[in-house]
Design an enzyme around this catalytic site. Structure first.
Site, short mmCIF file in Angstrom:
data_model
loop_
_atom_site.label_atom_id
_atom_site.label_comp_id
_atom_site.label_asym_id
_atom_site.label_seq_id
_atom_site.Cartn_x
_atom_site.Cartn_y
_atom_site.Cartn_z
N ASP A 270 67.30 -6.72 -22.87
CA ASP A 270 66.36 -5.19 -23.19
C ASP A 270 66.40 -4.22 -24.72
O ASP A 270 67.99 -4.85 -24.99
CB ASP A 270 67.63 -3.64 -22.78
N MET A 271 65.85 -4.09 -24.76
CA MET A 271 65.42 -3.59 -26.73
C MET A 271 66.19 -2.26 -26.74
O MET A 271 65.58 -1.69 -25.65
CB MET A 271 64.35 -3.75 -26.55
N ARG B 227 59.48 -8.72 -21.93
CA ARG B 227 58.34 -7.91 -21.15
C ARG B 227 59.26 -6.92 -21.94
O ARG B 227 59.16 -6.95 -22.77
CB ARG B 227 60.15 -7.30 -20.47
N LYS C 135 51.92 10.17 -26.53
CA LYS C 135 51.30 9.48 -25.53
C LYS C 135 50.04 9.00 -25.04
O LYS C 135 50.19 7.67 -24.99
CB LYS C 135 51.54 11.06 -24.09
N HIS D 296 54.76 1.99 -15.59
CA HIS D 296 55.10 3.13 -13.83
C HIS D 296 52.95 3.58 -14.14
O HIS D 296 52.89 4.59 -12.84
CB HIS D 296 55.97 3.97 -13.82
P1 FDA Z 1 54.76 7.16 -18.34
O1 FDA Z 1 56.59 7.85 -18.93
O2 FDA Z 1 53.43 7.59 -19.07
O3 FDA Z 1 54.92 7.45 -17.00
C1 FDA Z 1 53.73 7.28 -15.67
C2 FDA Z 1 54.10 7.85 -14.38
O4 FDA Z 1 55.41 6.77 -13.93
C3 FDA Z 1 54.45 9.17 -14.49
O5 FDA Z 1 52.83 10.04 -14.80
C4 FDA Z 1 55.12 9.41 -13.72
O6 FDA Z 1 54.39 9.20 -12.34
C5 FDA Z 1 56.20 8.33 -12.97
N1 FDA Z 1 57.32 7.94 -13.84
C6 FDA Z 1 57.39 7.70 -14.52
N2 FDA Z 1 58.73 7.53 -15.83
C7 FDA Z 1 58.87 8.36 -14.71
C8 FDA Z 1 60.87 8.83 -14.45
N3 FDA Z 1 61.64 8.55 -14.93
N4 FDA Z 1 61.26 10.17 -13.18
C9 FDA Z 1 59.72 9.62 -12.30
N5 FDA Z 1 58.44 9.41 -12.13
C10 FDA Z 1 58.28 9.22 -13.79
N6 FDA Z 1 62.89 1.38 -22.27
C11 FDA Z 1 63.38 0.84 -23.78
O7 FDA Z 1 62.77 1.21 -24.43
N7 FDA Z 1 63.43 -0.89 -23.58
C12 FDA Z 1 64.13 -1.41 -22.15
O8 FDA Z 1 64.42 -2.07 -22.56
C13 FDA Z 1 63.66 -0.90 -21.07
N8 FDA Z 1 63.34 -1.72 -19.95
C14 FDA Z 1 62.41 -1.24 -19.39
C15 FDA Z 1 62.49 -1.92 -18.22
C16 FDA Z 1 62.00 -1.65 -16.86
C17 FDA Z 1 61.36 -2.33 -16.08
C18 FDA Z 1 60.56 -0.49 -17.79
C19 FDA Z 1 59.77 -0.71 -16.24
C20 FDA Z 1 61.00 0.63 -18.06
C21 FDA Z 1 61.49 0.11 -18.92
N9 FDA Z 1 61.49 0.51 -19.63
C22 FDA Z 1 62.45 0.17 -21.30
C23 FDA Z 1 60.73 2.19 -20.32
C24 FDA Z 1 59.66 2.94 -20.99
O9 FDA Z 1 59.92 2.31 -22.68
C25 FDA Z 1 59.51 4.08 -20.11
O10 FDA Z 1 60.48 4.86 -21.33
C26 FDA Z 1 59.13 4.57 -19.07
O11 FDA Z 1 59.05 2.80 -18.42
C27 FDA Z 1 58.38 5.51 -18.98
O12 FDA Z 1 56.95 4.52 -19.12
P2 FDA Z 1 55.63 4.41 -18.00
O13 FDA Z 1 55.29 3.21 -19.21
O14 FDA Z 1 56.71 4.04 -16.39
O15 FDA Z 1 54.74 5.93 -18.40
#
Ligand code: FDA
Length: 304
Positions: free
Chosen positions: A132-133, A182, A199, A226
């Protein structure tokens, strides 16, 4: 990162808020939505369910910012136990680790030794390790340790954060090592000098990196988001990609989308966090979504 997310993270880092939250039934219930259980047994049961639906999993034993040898060694042992269970049960699973959980915050060589042992055991058992980062204090060391371990073992991957200005250069730097990369947006509060803030800008930075990453045939991209816009872009880019890639999503987030991607024939890996140290992980999930944070606030205030 939005102002809202920054405010949530600032509030949740307060020890009084933390203590009020972790003790409440609503607090534990909210944690249960994003965390697969406090024990390896509970997490393996969740993993089995996901595997039965056609997904792969990445097991994450929660914990970070460890500051003593014994706690780092305990995390290391926890991960070895997890790898053994993955192998015994024949699960399509790997592990996701945080280097500060293995000692990086106080002794880089200790974290490197722990990583070396985990990569070696994972290789013996036919699986992989994703790093992870964490926040930007650890980016340089994380890339450095990844390069060394991936060169020595060849079964690693690392997470890159789209919001950091440095990430395009980091992607170029590590792409030749193979492995899995990733790509995520980034979940920590970072200053403007280091990271884009809005954003829309973060999504645009992700989209540019996504196109670059999906064009590298020698690595296995893991698209961790997501965000529907970015998922749709990935699906389009997948049409021109000859080598494997996968989507990665968090346990408990957009579950119908996870199923939809599987039904459409895409490889999906679910990140499955477990363990008693769930609070820091949960605060990042709360900051991502106003509705989660409101639920959190109700849990804290219902107790006082
Ligand atoms: P965004 O936050 O814009 O979300 C898009 C949509 O997804 C939202 O509108 C909502 O519908 C849904 N959603 C997202 N988060 C939600 C929540 N918590 N609860 C409910 N619904 C939600 N970061 C990091 O700094 N280091 C790392 O190593 C990792 N590792 C990692 C692994 C994996 C498999 C994932 C999916 C994510 C990470 N992250 C991470 C977290 C990443 O940086 C980020 O904070 C989250 O994925 C949220 O960003 P989205 O890209 O999902 O978009």
């Amino acid at each position: 990162m939005s102002l809202f997310a920054k405010m949530v993270l600032a509030a949740t880092h307060n020890p009084v808020v933390r203590n009020a939250f972790v003790a409440t039934p609503p607090g534990k219930a909210l944690a249960g939505r994003f965390v697969a259980g406090e024990t390896l047994e509970e997490a393996i049961a969740v993993a089995r369910g996901l595997l039965d639906s056609g997904m792969a999993v990445s097991m994450d034993l929660l914990g970070e910012e460890v500051h003593d040898d014994a706690t780092a060694a305990a995390a290391q042992q926890g991960y070895l136990d997890c790898l053994d269970r993955i192998s015994q049960e024949g699960l399509d699973a790997n592990i996701s680790i945080k280097l500060t959980q293995l000692g990086l915050a106080f002794d880089e060589s200790l974290a490197s030794r722990h990583l070396d042992e985990l990569a070696s055991r994972a290789a013996d058992l036919g699986t992989t390790v994703t790093i992870d980062m964490e926040d930007s204090r650890f980016t340089d060391a994380t890339i450095r340790l990844y390069e060394k371990a991936q060169t020595d073992h060849g079964n690693l991957g690392v997470c890159l954060q789209a919001y950091l200005h440095r990430t395009p250069a980091d992607l170029k730097r590590i792409a030749s090592l193979g492995g899995h990369i990733r790509l995520c947006k980034g979940a920590y509060v970072e200053p403007e000098e280091l990271a884009v803030q809005g954003k829309g800008e973060v999504t645009a930075a992700f989209a540019r990196l996504l196109a670059a990453l999906m064009a590298v045939e020698g690595v296995r991209p893991a698209i961790a988001t997501h965000d529907q816009v970015l998922i749709d872009q990935t699906r389009l880019l997948a049409n021109n990609r000859k080598a494997p890639f996968e989507f990665q999503l968090l346990y408990g987030v957009r579950t119908p989308l996870q199923r939809e991607l599987i039904e459409a024939g895409f490889p999906v890996r679910i990140y499955v966090p477990y363990g008693s140290q769930w609070y820091a992980y949960l605060t990042r999930r709360l900051a991502e979504r106003p509705a989660n944070a409101l639920f959190f606030a109700r849990a804290v205030f219902s107790r006082s």
